[in-house]
Design a protein around this motif. Structure first.
Motif, short mmCIF file in Angstrom:
data_model
loop_
_atom_site.label_atom_id
_atom_site.label_comp_id
_atom_site.label_asym_id
_atom_site.label_seq_id
_atom_site.Cartn_x
_atom_site.Cartn_y
_atom_site.Cartn_z
N PHE A 38 0.86 -1.18 0.00
CA PHE A 38 0.00 0.00 0.00
C PHE A 38 0.90 1.23 0.00
O PHE A 38 1.98 1.22 0.57
CB PHE A 38 -0.91 0.03 1.24
CG PHE A 38 -1.98 -1.03 1.22
CD1 PHE A 38 -3.11 -0.88 0.44
CD2 PHE A 38 -1.85 -2.17 2.00
CE1 PHE A 38 -4.10 -1.85 0.43
CE2 PHE A 38 -2.83 -3.15 1.99
CZ PHE A 38 -3.95 -3.00 1.20
N GLU A 39 0.43 2.29 -0.63
CA GLU A 39 1.22 3.51 -0.76
C GLU A 39 0.46 4.67 -0.12
O GLU A 39 -0.74 4.82 -0.34
CB GLU A 39 1.43 3.78 -2.25
CG GLU A 39 2.36 4.88 -2.59
CD GLU A 39 2.59 4.93 -4.10
OE1 GLU A 39 1.88 5.70 -4.78
OE2 GLU A 39 3.44 4.16 -4.59
N GLU A 40 1.17 5.48 0.65
CA GLU A 40 0.56 6.65 1.29
C GLU A 40 0.58 7.82 0.32
O GLU A 40 1.56 8.04 -0.39
CB GLU A 40 1.35 7.00 2.56
CG GLU A 40 0.75 8.16 3.31
CD GLU A 40 1.55 8.53 4.55
OE1 GLU A 40 1.03 8.33 5.65
OE2 GLU A 40 2.69 9.02 4.39
N CYS A 41 -0.52 8.57 0.30
CA CYS A 41 -0.63 9.73 -0.58
C CYS A 41 -1.79 10.61 -0.10
O CYS A 41 -2.44 10.29 0.89
CB CYS A 41 -0.88 9.29 -2.02
SG CYS A 41 -2.43 8.38 -2.24
N ILE A 42 -2.02 11.68 -0.79
CA ILE A 42 -3.25 12.44 -0.59
C ILE A 42 -4.25 11.87 -1.60
O ILE A 42 -3.98 11.80 -2.80
CB ILE A 42 -3.04 13.96 -0.82
CG1 ILE A 42 -2.13 14.54 0.26
CG2 ILE A 42 -4.38 14.69 -0.84
CD1 ILE A 42 -2.70 14.50 1.68
N SER A 43 -5.37 11.42 -1.09
CA SER A 43 -6.40 10.79 -1.91
C SER A 43 -7.75 11.36 -1.50
O SER A 43 -8.12 11.28 -0.33
CB SER A 43 -6.34 9.28 -1.68
OG SER A 43 -7.37 8.61 -2.34
N TYR A 44 -8.46 11.96 -2.45
CA TYR A 44 -9.76 12.57 -2.17
C TYR A 44 -9.65 13.60 -1.04
O TYR A 44 -10.52 13.68 -0.17
CB TYR A 44 -10.81 11.50 -1.84
CG TYR A 44 -11.11 10.63 -3.02
CD1 TYR A 44 -11.99 11.05 -4.01
CD2 TYR A 44 -10.49 9.40 -3.17
CE1 TYR A 44 -12.25 10.27 -5.11
CE2 TYR A 44 -10.74 8.60 -4.27
CZ TYR A 44 -11.62 9.03 -5.24
OH TYR A 44 -11.88 8.26 -6.34
#
Length: 151
Positions: A38-44
């Motif tokens: 899993f990759e951390e990011c800004i999502s929605y």
């Protein structure tokens, strides 16, 4: 409450002071317990954990340009939220979480389909969130997603 941020660090910097510690601790709990891939990011406009295109090339069916979403952390108007797509997609996981929650928290569970709401920052059951994060691997999530979406 929408927080416009390009990075997770920027998101946390814009969270109200009384929630910064809880959001940071939730983030750390998730990062330490989600299986690899899993990759951390800004999502929605939230802190997101997704299956990147390098692992699941088709992406999200609603918008294939986006990676497959799995989990989000957000500071909403009246609560901190943890959105866990696995709870929505897997009844057995949902039932496990609902049954376990009273053993780990002083407050009543406040939950929607995939949203777990925390109104009191001192009552977040980090240990239970850690166990929840460990329950689904990237491979499990992709298989469950495909089973539920690509019928």
């Amino acid at each position: 409450m929408t927080i416009d941020a390009k990075t997770v660090e920027e998101y946390i910097s814009k969270v109200p002071e009384d929630r910064k510690e809880a959001i940071s601790r939730l983030r750390q709990t998730v990062k330490e317990n989600l299986p690899k891939g899993f990759e951390e990011c800004i999502s929605y406009k939230m802190i997101g954990y997704v299956v990147p295109h390098s692992i699941y090339a088709p992406g999200y069916h609603c918008d294939p340009k986006l990676p497959l979403p799995f989990l989000n952390i957000a500071s909403q108007k009246n609560f901190v939220a943890l959105y866990h797509a696995g709870i929505y997609a897997d009844k057995k996981l949902h039932d496990w979480f609902v049954a376990e929650y009273p053993e780990h928290a002083k407050t009543k569970l406040d939950m929607g389909k995939s949203c777990i709401r925390f109104k009191k920052m001192d009552d977040i059951p980090y240990g239970l969130i850690a166990k929840l994060c460990q329950k689904i691997t990237v491979e499990d999530w992709v298989a469950l997603y495909e089973k539920n979406v690509k019928r």
